[in-house]
Structures are given as structure tokens and as C-alpha cells.
Design a protein around this motif. Structure first.
Motif, PDB file in Angstrom:
ATOM      1  N   VAL A   1       0.832  -1.206   0.000  1.00 18.16           N
ATOM      2  CA  VAL A   1       0.000   0.000   0.000  1.00 18.16           C
ATOM      3  C   VAL A   1       0.862   1.250   0.000  1.00 18.16           C
ATOM      4  CG1 VAL A   1      -1.971  -1.045   1.168  1.00 18.16           C
ATOM      5  CG2 VAL A   1      -0.193   0.015   2.505  1.00 18.16           C
ATOM      6  N   LYS A   2       0.241   2.324  -0.470  1.00 13.37           N
ATOM      7  CA  LYS A   2       0.869   3.635  -0.435  1.00 13.37           C
ATOM      8  C   LYS A   2      -0.085   4.555   0.309  1.00 13.37           C
ATOM      9  CE  LYS A   2       1.753   5.411  -4.499  1.00 13.37           C
ATOM     10  NZ  LYS A   2       2.290   6.033  -5.717  1.00 13.37           N
ATOM     11  N   TYR A   3       0.462   5.404   1.184  1.00 13.58           N
ATOM     12  CA  TYR A   3      -0.343   6.338   1.960  1.00 13.58           C
ATOM     13  C   TYR A   3       0.055   7.776   1.643  1.00 13.58           C
ATOM     14  CZ  TYR A   3      -2.076   2.503   4.823  1.00 13.58           C
ATOM     15  OH  TYR A   3      -2.684   1.352   5.242  1.00 13.58           O
ATOM     16  N   GLY A   4      -0.933   8.647   1.519  1.00 16.15           N
ATOM     17  CA  GLY A   4      -0.703  10.076   1.340  1.00 16.15           C
ATOM     18  C   GLY A   4       0.194  10.387   0.162  1.00 16.15           C
ATOM     19  N   GLN A   5       1.140  11.298   0.362  1.00 18.96           N
ATOM     20  CA  GLN A   5       2.062  11.733  -0.684  1.00 18.96           C
ATOM     21  C   GLN A   5       3.304  10.854  -0.761  1.00 18.96           C
ATOM     22  OE1 GLN A   5       1.147  14.131  -2.781  1.00 18.96           O
ATOM     23  NE2 GLN A   5      -0.763  14.236  -1.633  1.00 18.96           N
ATOM     24  N   ASN A   6       3.371   9.833   0.066  1.00 19.04           N
ATOM     25  CA  ASN A   6       4.525   8.932   0.076  1.00 19.04           C
ATOM     26  C   ASN A   6       4.676   8.266  -1.292  1.00 19.04           C
ATOM     27  OD1 ASN A   6       6.603   7.239   0.789  1.00 19.04           O
ATOM     28  ND2 ASN A   6       5.526   6.282   2.499  1.00 19.04           N
ATOM     29  N   THR A   7       5.901   8.194  -1.780  1.00 18.51           N
ATOM     30  CA  THR A   7       6.137   7.556  -3.085  1.00 18.51           C
ATOM     31  C   THR A   7       6.493   6.082  -2.943  1.00 18.51           C
ATOM     32  OG1 THR A   7       8.451   8.252  -3.038  1.00 18.51           O
ATOM     33  CG2 THR A   7       6.884   9.714  -4.164  1.00 18.51           C
ATOM     34  N   ASN A   8       6.748   5.655  -1.716  1.00 15.84           N
ATOM     35  CA  ASN A   8       7.099   4.254  -1.467  1.00 15.84           C
ATOM     36  C   ASN A   8       5.875   3.451  -1.059  1.00 15.84           C
ATOM     37  OD1 ASN A   8       9.861   4.764  -1.872  1.00 15.84           O
ATOM     38  ND2 ASN A   8      10.090   5.425   0.243  1.00 15.84           N
TER      39      ASN A   8
END
Length: 124
Positions: free
Chosen positions: A107-114
């Protein structure tokens, strides 16, 4: 007995939180649960299916999980990241065809690119 701890407690300290009296006269098949990672716990995810941590190679398996707040969900099947169309915050509901290697939910959360690993299933 079920043991648990608060997020603020020491990572090695667990207290008994529930006890169930079970009378088991015959174990038909032991269950192995999937591996869950830290992000699974901290984001309060839940698994509805599959609960068995070992999937059958080539099987079509329904995935039904609660993954609150994710901006994107992907499954890794046979080392390939596959986009998921069955995620609408907070519910993931989709079917996959199991390959020959582990299946992992990322999963990816918010503005995180990882992407963060949430759940890993082995394949037999």
C-alpha cells in the motif's frame, strides 16, 4: 489465551487480554495465518479472507480486507506488482490468480512515493 500490548508499551511486553476455554479432541488441520507487517497494525487493517496463510498455486482466491486511508493498493504476484481495481477506501475486495511465488499486499499512503508491505501469503 490472546496476548496484546499498546503501541506505547515495550515491544517485548505483552499482557493477557482474553482467554477462551476450548475443548479440542481432534485437530483436523492446523491453520497458518498470513504474515502481517508493522503498517498492518499501525493503520488498523483487518483480513476477512483469505485467513489461511498458504495459498494453492493456480487457484483463484478472493481477497477481502479493510485497509483504511491507503491512496493506492497493489498485489505482488510472481514478483510482478499488479494494480488493484477492487479498492475503495477502506475496503479491498478483489480476486487474484495465485502464481508460484509468495503473494504480498502493498500500500501507499498520502504523498509517500514508497509502498509499504502489509500482508504476505506463501504459495504451495
Amino acid at each position: 489465551m490472546i496476548y496484546g500490548r499498546r503501541h506505547s508499551d515495550s515491544p517485548t511486553t505483552f499482557e493477557a487480554v482474553a482467554e477462551f476455554s476450548l475443548i479440542v479432541t481432534k485437530i483436523r488441520k492446523p491453520i497458518i495465518f498470513p504474515v502481517t507487517y508493522t503498517k498492518f497494525e499501525t493503520t488498523k487493517c483487518r483480513i476477512y479472507e483469505p485467513l489461511e496463510g498458504t495459498l494453492k498455486k493456480g487457484a483463484i482466491v478472493p481477497f477481502h480486507c479493510v485497509i483504511p486511508g491507503a491512496t493506492e493498493v497493489k498485489l505482488q504476484v510472481d514478483s510482478q506488482l499488479v494494480g488493484v481495481k477492487g479498492y475503495e477506501d477502506p475496503i479491498l475486495k478483489t480476486d487474484i490468480t495465485v502464481g508460484s511465488k509468495d503473494v504480498t499486499v502493498y500500500v501507499k499512503y498520502g504523498q509517500n512515493t514508497n509502498y509499504d508491505g502489509l500482508i504476505r501469503y506463501s504459495v504451495e
